[in-house]
Structures are given as structure tokens and as C-alpha cells.
Design a protein around this motif. Structure first.
Motif, mmCIF file in Angstrom:
data_model
loop_
_atom_site.group_PDB
_atom_site.id
_atom_site.type_symbol
_atom_site.label_atom_id
_atom_site.label_comp_id
_atom_site.label_asym_id
_atom_site.label_seq_id
_atom_site.Cartn_x
_atom_site.Cartn_y
_atom_site.Cartn_z
ATOM 1 N N ASN A 128 17.011 13.054 2.788
ATOM 2 C CA ASN A 128 17.874 12.038 2.956
ATOM 3 C C ASN A 128 19.532 12.585 3.903
ATOM 4 O OD1 ASN A 128 19.049 9.550 3.529
ATOM 5 N ND2 ASN A 128 19.604 9.537 0.985
ATOM 6 N N TYR A 151 4.925 7.167 -0.145
ATOM 7 C CA TYR A 151 6.477 7.900 1.064
ATOM 8 C C TYR A 151 5.904 8.331 2.283
ATOM 9 C CZ TYR A 151 9.695 11.034 2.992
ATOM 10 O OH TYR A 151 11.054 11.409 3.955
ATOM 11 N N GLU A 152 5.285 8.144 3.491
ATOM 12 C CA GLU A 152 5.369 8.490 4.239
ATOM 13 C C GLU A 152 6.412 9.739 4.666
ATOM 14 O OE1 GLU A 152 1.943 8.915 5.534
ATOM 15 O OE2 GLU A 152 1.761 7.390 4.659
ATOM 16 N N PRO A 153 5.969 11.010 5.144
ATOM 17 C CA PRO A 153 7.216 12.478 5.284
ATOM 18 C C PRO A 153 6.674 11.917 7.232
ATOM 19 C CG PRO A 153 5.216 13.012 3.960
ATOM 20 C CD PRO A 153 5.088 11.873 4.406
ATOM 21 N N ASP A 154 8.318 12.269 6.980
ATOM 22 C CA ASP A 154 8.977 11.697 8.998
ATOM 23 C C ASP A 154 10.415 12.645 8.810
ATOM 24 O OD1 ASP A 154 9.883 11.672 11.617
ATOM 25 O OD2 ASP A 154 9.999 9.178 10.718
ATOM 26 N N LEU A 155 9.516 14.374 9.789
ATOM 27 C CA LEU A 155 10.411 15.416 9.809
ATOM 28 C C LEU A 155 11.547 15.619 10.551
ATOM 29 C CD1 LEU A 155 7.643 18.286 10.383
ATOM 30 C CD2 LEU A 155 9.099 17.508 8.535
ATOM 31 N N PHE A 156 11.791 14.318 11.585
ATOM 32 C CA PHE A 156 13.059 14.024 12.009
ATOM 33 C C PHE A 156 13.287 12.300 11.942
ATOM 34 C CE2 PHE A 156 9.529 16.440 14.680
ATOM 35 C CZ PHE A 156 10.537 17.384 14.874
ATOM 36 N N ALA A 157 13.093 12.300 10.899
ATOM 37 C CA ALA A 157 13.694 10.430 10.222
ATOM 38 C C ALA A 157 15.148 10.187 10.316
ATOM 39 C CB ALA A 157 13.333 10.343 9.061
ATOM 40 N N GLU A 158 15.600 9.278 10.630
ATOM 41 C CA GLU A 158 17.402 9.636 11.390
ATOM 42 C C GLU A 158 17.804 8.999 9.629
ATOM 43 O OE1 GLU A 158 18.718 7.382 14.333
ATOM 44 O OE2 GLU A 158 17.741 9.188 15.763
ATOM 45 N N PHE A 215 16.634 7.271 5.213
ATOM 46 C CA PHE A 215 15.374 6.953 4.449
ATOM 47 C C PHE A 215 15.923 5.760 3.965
ATOM 48 C CE2 PHE A 215 13.796 7.071 -0.096
ATOM 49 C CZ PHE A 215 13.149 7.767 0.209
#
Length: 463
Positions: free
Chosen positions: A90, A448-455, A457
Motif C-alpha cells: 500500500n 485480494y487480487e494482486p496488482d504489481l502496479f496498483a496506485e 489499495f
């Protein structure tokens, strides 16, 4: 080997009978010992026996520390170690609620004892790697007795010095019947040896009934304390004699003058969080280091957590330094003194990261400085590395330039835990596999779906 403790670490090596560190630049943090441009440190059975030049010790294991700076091991006075596998999940969290959404309100509910073990091991090894030899482990996810055991076993297996502050979970279903009675069980099971690297504490809010249990056991009490919102409760607590030197308050943001007076009179120990206070906008976002210092309290520094940023003490010192400079310059500008300097310097912040942190942990008689008679908790920093050479000021090099990668050797209680830049006794493949398995379990359980580029949480569950 308990089910919650996968075989990630080799058994700890015995403490050498004698060890001689030769030729280091010594920053002792002890006014009587002073600083030594090129000196030796003799360690006997885990204790610093002598500091000087040209020391001799027949049969000692010798570490050639020429071209290295020796400092006391750093002390992180407040870390939620169980969150280790949630590192940087996060990074743009703007509020304390954002932090809680990615920890307490979501994944924390699904931690198994195994996950607590993995999180604590990962945090402890990361601390050792970064030259932090002592951590105050704020373990507020002790969902069952087995979770508590896993947390303590991880600290013991890692070989770090720690104060384990067991605490009740913030949300979700948990075994409420075991709290706070579990503390007495933990004390009997793990903490009867006064020479153990790990000691016990309680984590609780402003709850005198809970504090009474801790005081019956003779253990410290750790509290998340936000001064702006909680200061009004201090006067009554102080009047009843319920505040004392066994209290450790985290954060202490926005505390008014009257609150600082009470904390000083009561002897409450304080730690501040330069990064987390700013990152999560806790109250006004400014850490309380300068306010504490001005009121006669010497606070320790703390990383708090790694869910948004890194776990090293070098960055805490730097962020504190520059925020102090900004505040000092702003104040000076408003008063017509544009170039007024903030009342801090690199040495004072190194004190906060070492000897003052040791005092917050209640361990200043054992660690925090390189002093004959104290435990040998120390760090050797290579100065020949490209980012550090040449060393024109040793203290400036440590506080303003050194990084985890420059740490050659870490010794805790006389036992070498990092050497040649590598943390010892770690099965890296097994460790990564255990972390990956833990993350997969927690992410799947929480949806939770991992997102390596999430801006950001996105909250999974609300409290």
C-alpha cells in the motif's frame, strides 16, 4: 519443530568465547569511551571486554575491520513485525484508515500461526540485514495462544534482540478468552531466563485494567498514542498514579504542552515515527522528535511498519533530520531569520537510533553504546564502497549516506548474524517459498487480487 515454524533458519551458532575486532573507526555513543579513529573492540562471551588500540587476545576469532565504521546496533522502538509479508502492498496510503484497510481490516483476520511466524522471521532478518539489532515488536495480531507462540519462536530463531509486546487484534474473530491471561503463560514458557535476547511486554491502549495485569507481571506497556486526540486522558491517569516509566508511548503527535509535562513527570518513554506520521497524515503529520527533546524527553526512532515503505533506520534518521530542518527554517523565516537552522544534528539523531532507542526499550544498561561491560550488539559499515568513500566525517557518513548494502557485519550478543554482507543461517529458497505460500493464503482468504502496479489499495473489508 512446531507446525507454525517451517525449517527456514539454521540453528544459531554458539557465541564465541573471544572475538577481536581490529582497526575500526569507532563511534561508541559513550562519552567516557569517546570516538576512536582506528581502534579495536574485544568481546568476551558476548560482552564488550575492552575498547582501545593494539589490543591483544590469544585464541580470539579476529575480524579485520580496517576501512569500516563500528557503531552500536540500532534500535527500532516500534515495529509491527507480523506484517512482514505485506511489504509495500500500500505505497500510496494517505491515511491511517488506508493503512488499516490493508492490514487489520483485511489480511490480519486470516493470519494462521504459520503466517505470524513467517512475518516475524522476515521482519527480524530484514532488521538484522539493515543493522537493527533490537526491535520492539508490536504484535497486535495475537489471535490465539498459538499465534503468540509463533511470534516469539520467530524472534528467538532469528537471533535478534527483541521486546515482544503481545496485543489483542484490532478486528475480526479471535480467541478473546486467552487475553490478557496469555501473557502469564508466555512469561512462564519463554521468559524465565534473564539473559534471553527476547523479553516480554504488553500492547494495550489507555486501559488501566489491562495495564494492571502487565504490572503484576512486571512487564512494560506499549501504547499507540496520538496526542491531539488522546491528551485529555493524561491528567486523570497521572493523578491516579497510573503513568510510569513502564509505559512506552508510540507517535505522540500533536501533544500539547500540558501533555508533555505529564509524560516527563511520569517518566513515560516515547518513540517517534518520522516516516509513518508523515506518510499516513497522522494528526498534523509531523513527528514529535523535536517537541519531546525540548521537553526533556529523549525519544527513540521507529519504523512502525513496512506496508508502505522500507524497513531501515537510516531513512528514519534522514527523514527526521530534513523535516526538522524544514520546520526550523520555516519558523526562522516567519520570525525574520530566514536561515535559522533547526536545533538538531546528525549525532543527535544517531543517539536516537542507538542509545536513546535502547532506553525506550528499557535496555540502556545492556545495549545502545559500545561500552565495556555491555552486551556486544554492534554493526560494521564498509567505507570503501563507492557510495561512501572517502569518509571525511564518520558520523555524517553513517547518518546521511550509509545504506543496508554497506553493512558488512552485524553482531548481536556477541554472535555474528551478518558477515561479508550476508545474513547467516538463512535458507533463502525455503524462506521465499514460505513467504510466497503465506501471501497466497492471505490474498486468497481475503479475496485480494494482486496488482504489481496498483496506485491505491481498494478496501476489501470494512471494520
Amino acid at each position: 519443530m512446531p507446525e507454525h515454524a517451517p525449517q527456514l533458519l539454521a540453528p544459531l551458532a554458539p557465541v564465541p568465547h573471544k572475538m577481536l575486532i581490529k582497526g575500526a573507526t569507532i563511534i561508541s555513543m559513550d562519552g567516557n569511551v569517546g570516538n576512536v579513529p582506528r581502534g579495536d573492540i574485544l568481546i568476551a562471551d558476548g560482552t564488550i571486554a575492552a575498547i582501545g588500540q593494539n589490543l591483544q587476545a590469544g585464541g580470539a576469532a579476529v575480524i579485520d575491520a580496517a576501512g569500516m565504521i563500528a557503531i552500536p546496533g540500532m534500535v527500532d522502538t516500534h515495529r509491527h513485525s507480523w506484517e512482514g509479508q505485506l511489504r509495500r502492498i500500500n505505497p500510496n496510503a494517505a491515511t491511517l484508515e488506508d493503512y488499516c484497510n490493508a492490514t487489520h481490516f483485511s489480511f490480519a483476520k486470516y493470519y494462521r500461526p504459520r503466517d505470524i511466524y513467517v512475518g516475524n522471521v522476515l521482519t527480524a532478518l530484514g532488521c538484522i540485514d539493515a543493522g537493527i539489532t533490537t526491535v520492539v515488536d508490536n504484535s497486535h495480531n495475537s489471535r490465539t495462544a498459538a499465534h503468540s507462540d509463533a511470534a516469539v519462536d520467530a524472534l528467538l530463531d532469528a537471533g535478534i534482540r527483541a521486546v515482544h509486546a503481545s496485543g489483542a487484534p484490532v478486528s475480526g474473530v479471535w480467541d478473546e478468552a486467552h487475553w490478557p491471561g496469555n501473557l502469564a503463560r508466555l512469561q512462564a514458557r519463554y521468559f524465565t531466563n534473564p539473559d534471553s535476547l527476547v523479553t516480554l511486554a504488553m500492547m494495550a491502549q489507555l486501559e488501566p485494567a489491562q495495564w494492571a495485569v502487565a504490572r503484576q507481571l512486571g512487564i512494560p506497556i506499549v501504547t499507540e498514542f496520538f496526542g491531539g486526540g488522546m491528551a485529555a486522558e493524561l491528567e486523570s491517569l497521572h493523578r491516579q498514579g497510573l503513568l510510569g516509566s513502564d509505559n512506552i508511548f508510540n507517535h505522540c503527535t500533536c501533544l500539547p504542552e500540558s501533555g508533555w509535562r505529564i509524560l516527563r513527570e511520569a517518566g513515560v518513554r516515547v518513540n517517534v515515527c518520522p516516516r509513518s506520521d508523515a506518510h499516513y497524515g497522522i494528526e498534523d503529520g509531523m513527528n514529535a522528535w523535536q517537541a519531546a527533546y525540548q521537553h526533556g524527553i529523549r525519544p527513540g526512532l521507529s519504523v512502525d511498519n513496512e506496508t508502505s515503505y522500507s524497513g531501515d533506520m537510516f531513512m528514519e534518521m534522514r527523514v527526521a533530520f530534513y523535516l526538522q530542518r524544514v520546520m526550523g527554517n520555516c519558523q526562522g523565516h516567519r520570525q525574520g531569520h530566514r536561515h535559522a537552522a533547526a536545533p538538531t544534528d546528525a549525532f543527535r539523531l544517531l543517539e536516537a537510533a542507538t542509545i536513546d532507542g535502547a532506553a525506550v526499550a528499557g535496555l540502556e544498561q545492556r545495549i545502545g553504546s559500545l561500552t565495556p561491560g555491555k552486551q556486544a550488539d554492534l554493526v560494521l559499515i564498509r567505507t570503501g564502497d563507492l557510495n561512501l568513500y572517502p569518509v571525511n566525517n564518520a558520523i555524517g557518513t553513517v547518518v546521511h549516506a550509509a545504506e543496508r548494502s554497506n553493512i558488512d557485519t552485524v553482531i548481536i550478543g556477541g554472535r555474528v548474524r551478518k558477515r561479508g554482507g550476508v545474513v547467516l543461517g538463512v535458507d533463502q529458497a525455503q524462506l521465499r517459498a514460505a513467504i510466497d505460500e503465506s501471501c497466497a493464503h492471505l490474498f486468497n482468504a481475503a479475496g485480494y487480487e494482486p496488482d504489481l502496479f496498483a496506485e491505491s489499495f481498494a478496501p476489501i473489508h470494512q471494520a
